[in-house]
Write a protein that holds these residues in place. Structure first.
Motif, PDB file in Angstrom:
ATOM      1  N   HIS A  57       0.836  -1.199   0.000  1.00 51.57           N
ATOM      2  CA  HIS A  57       0.000   0.000   0.000  1.00 51.57           C
ATOM      3  C   HIS A  57       0.871   1.249   0.000  1.00 51.57           C
ATOM      4  CE1 HIS A  57       0.776   0.571   4.309  1.00 51.57           C
ATOM      5  NE2 HIS A  57       0.208   1.763   4.205  1.00 51.57           N
ATOM      6  N   LYS A  58       0.258   2.362  -0.402  1.00 47.54           N
ATOM      7  CA  LYS A  58       0.917   3.658  -0.357  1.00 47.54           C
ATOM      8  C   LYS A  58      -0.139   4.730  -0.147  1.00 47.54           C
ATOM      9  CE  LYS A  58       1.012   4.307  -5.388  1.00 47.54           C
ATOM     10  NZ  LYS A  58       1.898   4.596  -6.530  1.00 47.54           N
ATOM     11  N   HIS A  59       0.329   5.903   0.253  1.00 46.09           N
ATOM     12  CA  HIS A  59      -0.548   7.046   0.500  1.00 46.09           C
ATOM     13  C   HIS A  59      -0.099   8.191  -0.395  1.00 46.09           C
ATOM     14  CE1 HIS A  59      -2.141   5.032   4.052  1.00 46.09           C
ATOM     15  NE2 HIS A  59      -0.897   4.743   4.362  1.00 46.09           N
ATOM     16  N   GLU A  60      -1.035   8.760  -1.121  1.00 43.21           N
ATOM     17  CA  GLU A  60      -0.713   9.842  -2.049  1.00 43.21           C
ATOM     18  C   GLU A  60      -0.312  11.125  -1.324  1.00 43.21           C
ATOM     19  OE1 GLU A  60      -3.302  12.526  -5.033  1.00 43.21           O
ATOM     20  OE2 GLU A  60      -3.405  10.378  -5.414  1.00 43.21           O
ATOM     21  N   ALA A  61      -0.953  11.383  -0.185  1.00 43.20           N
ATOM     22  CA  ALA A  61      -0.774  12.691   0.457  1.00 43.20           C
ATOM     23  C   ALA A  61      -0.326  12.617   1.908  1.00 43.20           C
ATOM     24  CB  ALA A  61      -2.076  13.483   0.359  1.00 43.20           C
ATOM     25  N   GLN A  62       0.245  11.487   2.328  1.00 36.00           N
ATOM     26  CA  GLN A  62       0.728  11.464   3.710  1.00 36.00           C
ATOM     27  C   GLN A  62       2.011  10.659   3.843  1.00 36.00           C
ATOM     28  OE1 GLN A  62      -2.026   9.799   6.526  1.00 36.00           O
ATOM     29  NE2 GLN A  62      -1.826   7.738   5.761  1.00 36.00           N
ATOM     30  N   VAL A  75      10.814  -5.144   5.240  1.00 38.75           N
ATOM     31  CA  VAL A  75       9.820  -4.325   4.550  1.00 38.75           C
ATOM     32  C   VAL A  75      10.327  -4.118   3.129  1.00 38.75           C
ATOM     33  CG1 VAL A  75      10.788  -2.129   5.372  1.00 38.75           C
ATOM     34  CG2 VAL A  75       8.433  -2.210   4.623  1.00 38.75           C
ATOM     35  N   LYS A  76       9.442  -4.335   2.176  1.00 36.21           N
ATOM     36  CA  LYS A  76       9.775  -4.028   0.790  1.00 36.21           C
ATOM     37  C   LYS A  76       9.306  -2.607   0.545  1.00 36.21           C
ATOM     38  CE  LYS A  76       9.327  -5.467  -3.984  1.00 36.21           C
ATOM     39  NZ  LYS A  76       8.737  -6.399  -4.944  1.00 36.21           N
ATOM     40  N   VAL A  77      10.245  -1.750   0.124  1.00 36.45           N
ATOM     41  CA  VAL A  77       9.962  -0.346  -0.150  1.00 36.45           C
ATOM     42  C   VAL A  77      10.248  -0.130  -1.639  1.00 36.45           C
ATOM     43  CG1 VAL A  77      10.449   2.039   0.483  1.00 36.45           C
ATOM     44  CG2 VAL A  77      10.767   0.224   2.175  1.00 36.45           C
ATOM     45  N   ASP A  78       9.187   0.071  -2.422  1.00 31.79           N
ATOM     46  CA  ASP A  78       9.319   0.090  -3.879  1.00 31.79           C
ATOM     47  C   ASP A  78      10.054  -1.176  -4.311  1.00 31.79           C
ATOM     48  OD1 ASP A  78       7.768   2.383  -4.331  1.00 31.79           O
ATOM     49  OD2 ASP A  78       9.490   3.707  -4.075  1.00 31.79           O
ATOM     50  N   ASP A  79      11.305  -1.089  -4.804  1.00 31.51           N
ATOM     51  CA  ASP A  79      12.023  -2.283  -5.275  1.00 31.51           C
ATOM     52  C   ASP A  79      13.119  -2.755  -4.323  1.00 31.51           C
ATOM     53  OD1 ASP A  79      10.535  -2.478  -7.645  1.00 31.51           O
ATOM     54  OD2 ASP A  79      11.812  -0.982  -8.624  1.00 31.51           O
ATOM     55  N   ASP A  93       8.180   8.235   2.296  1.00 33.35           N
ATOM     56  CA  ASP A  93       7.691   9.427   1.615  1.00 33.35           C
ATOM     57  C   ASP A  93       6.266   9.184   1.115  1.00 33.35           C
ATOM     58  OD1 ASP A  93      10.003  10.988   1.815  1.00 33.35           O
ATOM     59  OD2 ASP A  93      10.830  10.217  -0.066  1.00 33.35           O
ATOM     60  N   THR A  94       5.594  10.253   0.746  1.00 35.39           N
ATOM     61  CA  THR A  94       4.294  10.113   0.092  1.00 35.39           C
ATOM     62  C   THR A  94       4.488   9.311  -1.195  1.00 35.39           C
ATOM     63  OG1 THR A  94       4.597  12.180  -1.108  1.00 35.39           O
ATOM     64  CG2 THR A  94       3.441  12.320   1.006  1.00 35.39           C
ATOM     65  N   ASP A 116      -4.636  14.501   6.372  1.00 37.32           N
ATOM     66  CA  ASP A 116      -6.018  14.839   6.725  1.00 37.32           C
ATOM     67  C   ASP A 116      -7.040  13.773   6.347  1.00 37.32           C
ATOM     68  OD1 ASP A 116      -5.178  17.267   7.739  1.00 37.32           O
ATOM     69  OD2 ASP A 116      -5.411  18.284   5.814  1.00 37.32           O
ATOM     70  N   ASP A 117      -6.736  12.913   5.380  1.00 41.09           N
ATOM     71  CA  ASP A 117      -7.715  11.966   4.857  1.00 41.09           C
ATOM     72  C   ASP A 117      -7.355  10.540   5.265  1.00 41.09           C
ATOM     73  OD1 ASP A 117      -9.517  10.442   3.433  1.00 41.09           O
ATOM     74  OD2 ASP A 117      -8.893  11.173   1.461  1.00 41.09           O
ATOM     75  N   PRO A 118      -8.074   9.962   6.231  1.00 40.31           N
ATOM     76  CA  PRO A 118      -7.756   8.598   6.675  1.00 40.31           C
ATOM     77  C   PRO A 118      -8.026   7.537   5.608  1.00 40.31           C
ATOM     78  CG  PRO A 118      -9.730   9.386   7.772  1.00 40.31           C
ATOM     79  CD  PRO A 118      -9.180  10.543   6.986  1.00 40.31           C
ATOM     80  N   THR A 119      -8.736   7.888   4.533  1.00 40.01           N
ATOM     81  CA  THR A 119      -9.015   6.923   3.460  1.00 40.01           C
ATOM     82  C   THR A 119      -7.990   7.016   2.332  1.00 40.01           C
ATOM     83  OG1 THR A 119     -10.491   8.430   2.266  1.00 40.01           O
ATOM     84  CG2 THR A 119     -11.487   7.023   3.966  1.00 40.01           C
ATOM     85  N   ASP A 120      -6.988   7.880   2.474  1.00 42.52           N
ATOM     86  CA  ASP A 120      -5.948   8.043   1.454  1.00 42.52           C
ATOM     87  C   ASP A 120      -5.024   6.831   1.461  1.00 42.52           C
ATOM     88  OD1 ASP A 120      -3.825   8.828  -0.204  1.00 42.52           O
ATOM     89  OD2 ASP A 120      -2.922  10.081   1.341  1.00 42.52           O
TER      90      ASP A 120
END
Length: 130
Positions: A57-62, A75-79, A93-94, A116-120
């Motif tokens: 999963h990732k978050h666009e704005a947090q 933890v796999k972070v991107d590649d 990062d976002t 601000d958006d818990p569904t992000d």
């Protein structure tokens, strides 16, 4: 009441994993609402030994940070695969995809998010496949 909220992450916050159809090897307690967070998200995650979360999963704005409080894992972070041990902290990062896998003794970590958006959240099923 003053300008604070006190919540016990184990006894006051529901394990939401079963509600989302997640396996018994995952315990996920999302505490943003119980602690009254507006821009702060806080979760307690516990994974059984060797268990890998079945999605990235990732978050666009947090931004998000994890702090390992018990056990170890990866933890796999991107590649990239990053090893984690007790009391390690890792910040994302976002818009950075990630996924966690528990070590031989399992892993328990706190996840802190700021947004601000818990569904992000963008979910990617089966994102980390060996």
């Amino acid at each position: 009441m003053g300008g604070y909220t006190k919540t016990n992450l184990r006894s006051d916050v529901e394990n939401s994993a079963p509600k989302f159809g997640m396996p018994a090897e995952l315990d996920a307690r999302f505490a943003r609402r119980p602690i009254g967070g507006k821009a702060l998200g806080l979760s307690l995650m516990k994974l059984a030994p060797g268990f890998r979360v079945p999605f990235g999963h990732k978050h666009e704005a947090q931004e998000e940070a994890y702090v390992v409080v018990r056990g170890s894992g990866r933890v796999k972070v991107d590649d990239e695969i990053v090893e984690l041990a007790e009391w390690d902290a890792i910040r994302f990062d976002t818009d950075t995809m990630r996924n966690v896998e528990a070590g031989p003794d399992g892993i328990e970590y706190l996840a802190f998010g700021a947004g601000d958006d818990p569904t992000d959240a963008e979910m990617a099923p089966d994102w980390w496949i060996d």
